[in-house]
Scaffold this active site. Sequence first.
Site, PDB file in Angstrom:
ATOM      1  N   TYR A   1       0.847  -1.200   0.000  1.00  0.00           N
ATOM      2  CA  TYR A   1       0.000   0.000   0.000  1.00  0.00           C
ATOM      3  C   TYR A   1       0.876   1.241   0.000  1.00  0.00           C
ATOM      4  CZ  TYR A   1      -4.184  -2.660   1.395  1.00  0.00           C
ATOM      5  OH  TYR A   1      -5.253  -3.524   1.453  1.00  0.00           O
TER       6      TYR A   1
ATOM      7  N   TYR B   1      -0.496 -10.070   0.627  1.00  0.00           N
ATOM      8  CA  TYR B   1       0.632  -9.559   1.418  1.00  0.00           C
ATOM      9  C   TYR B   1       0.629 -10.166   2.817  1.00  0.00           C
ATOM     10  CZ  TYR B   1      -2.964  -6.293   3.108  1.00  0.00           C
ATOM     11  OH  TYR B   1      -4.112  -5.737   3.631  1.00  0.00           O
TER      12      TYR B   1
ATOM     13  N   ARG C   1      -2.763 -11.963   3.911  1.00  0.00           N
ATOM     14  CA  ARG C   1      -4.107 -11.534   3.512  1.00  0.00           C
ATOM     15  C   ARG C   1      -4.394 -11.983   2.082  1.00  0.00           C
ATOM     16  NH1 ARG C   1      -7.571  -7.944   4.998  1.00  0.00           N
ATOM     17  NH2 ARG C   1      -8.876  -9.734   4.582  1.00  0.00           N
TER      18      ARG C   1
ATOM     19  N   HIS D   1      -7.477  -8.363  -2.011  1.00  0.00           N
ATOM     20  CA  HIS D   1      -8.768  -7.720  -1.748  1.00  0.00           C
ATOM     21  C   HIS D   1      -8.732  -6.252  -2.143  1.00  0.00           C
ATOM     22  CE1 HIS D   1      -6.381  -7.052   1.918  1.00  0.00           C
ATOM     23  NE2 HIS D   1      -7.011  -5.913   2.001  1.00  0.00           N
TER      24      HIS D   1
ATOM     25  N   HIS E   1     -10.714  -2.703  -0.865  1.00  0.00           N
ATOM     26  CA  HIS E   1     -11.593  -2.123   0.161  1.00  0.00           C
ATOM     27  C   HIS E   1     -12.680  -1.289  -0.506  1.00  0.00           C
ATOM     28  CE1 HIS E   1      -8.943  -3.010   3.666  1.00  0.00           C
ATOM     29  NE2 HIS E   1      -7.994  -2.971   2.754  1.00  0.00           N
TER      30      HIS E   1
END
Lengths: 241, 201
Positions: free
Chosen positions: A110, A149, A159, A162, A164
């Site tokens: 991110y 990640y 995770r 995905h 959000h």
Amino acid sequence: MNVFDSPPTRPLYRNFQDGVLPPNFCPSYVSSVKRSPRQPLVPLPQTVSELTGPTFAPPENIQPVDLTKGPHGQALGERILVSGRVLDEDGRAVAGTFVEIWQANAAGRYLHARDQHDAPLDPNFIGCASLVTDTKGRFAFETIRPGEYPWRNHYNAWRPAHIHFSVFGPAFATRLITQMYFPGDPLLPFDPIFNSVRSQTARERLIALFDWETTVPEYALGYRFEIVLRGRQETPMENKP
Amino acid sequence: MTEQKNHESLGEAVPQILSVTTYQTVGPYFKIGLEALYRDDLTKPDIPGQVIEIAGTVFDADLTPVPDAVLELWQADSFGRYTDQPQKKPFEDSFGFGRVPTNEAGRFRVRTIKPGAVQAETSARQAPHILVSIFMRGLLYRLITRIYFSDEPGNADDPVLRSIEPRRRDSLLAKADPAQPHRYEWNVFLQGENETVFFDL
């Protein structure tokens, strides 16, 4: 009866069925332990305060949104097309609702100071957008498939990929923040966040479908993600005991 | 005929009511997606009323401040009316929505107009209040609460406050600063002896 607004001048929203909402105290999701309340939640009636919220005039057609164009060129990774509708439980389009999306880049990183995962940032990928659903509740955006990640919840924790989603809906009562997952992701059975939801139907609703119809030849795979907000009760009913 | 088509035709035949989309945590990196709509000042030149400031800290079970929470506010104007008509420009020409993250010290601060008592056409009168959703890493579902004001006599008759056991009502009251009456302090305790009242909506 609902003494706060009786007879209700606005239709009330249905309650969630058992097992649909994740519990806030979920020990397998370690950071929930010290951040979740222990007292039972107090029933809140649906008054005019809960039945209103910021709403917007819908555009006639889908606003095209593209997360893949950076200041220096195309973001790296597998380009994908995500489209869907915001509906209520009765299948009615939720038009003119504000939607925000954010995600990791193709390498699972991110663009955020707290993300220290040893994976490269992409100068051409910020990973966020917002839009307003059109008159049919539709939205569509072009992005990069986010990478999986690691995180530190438990040993060797990863995770699943995905995106959000933040969706306002017509009222404070319908405000939703969730995550969209990808079909066939092998990490889903191991993820305590995904599996915090007890209802299998509710978990499956969070997984986008591969969509042949919106897949563009020689260009990108299409995924379909329908977002279903709480529906309204047909007739004014008792709200909460 | 594709798999997708099959899925859709099956879907049409079975449920009367679609299954609802559930919540997942906002996670640690929500700033990327939510920052564009941070609104810590709800006041506008054309919105009359008393300007107030509400500040506070979000605490976890160990009373450690939470540096990565985000609060969303929804409130009426000083006449107790909600902006209820669809607006042309998202969040530009409407009043009542705020969004503020906590800082490194777990603190947030918001400037707004004090809401008026809320009286819908047929409902009981509600004392001035602000609805709050709280999101953070570690919370799978939003927490819902309300801010009331310690200096409002109407609190005694407010139907929501009255539905809460008396010793817990205090957690919803923003306390006016005796030296600066238009500044309020309102802290959020996620757990523990002084746990804030959170609602099931």
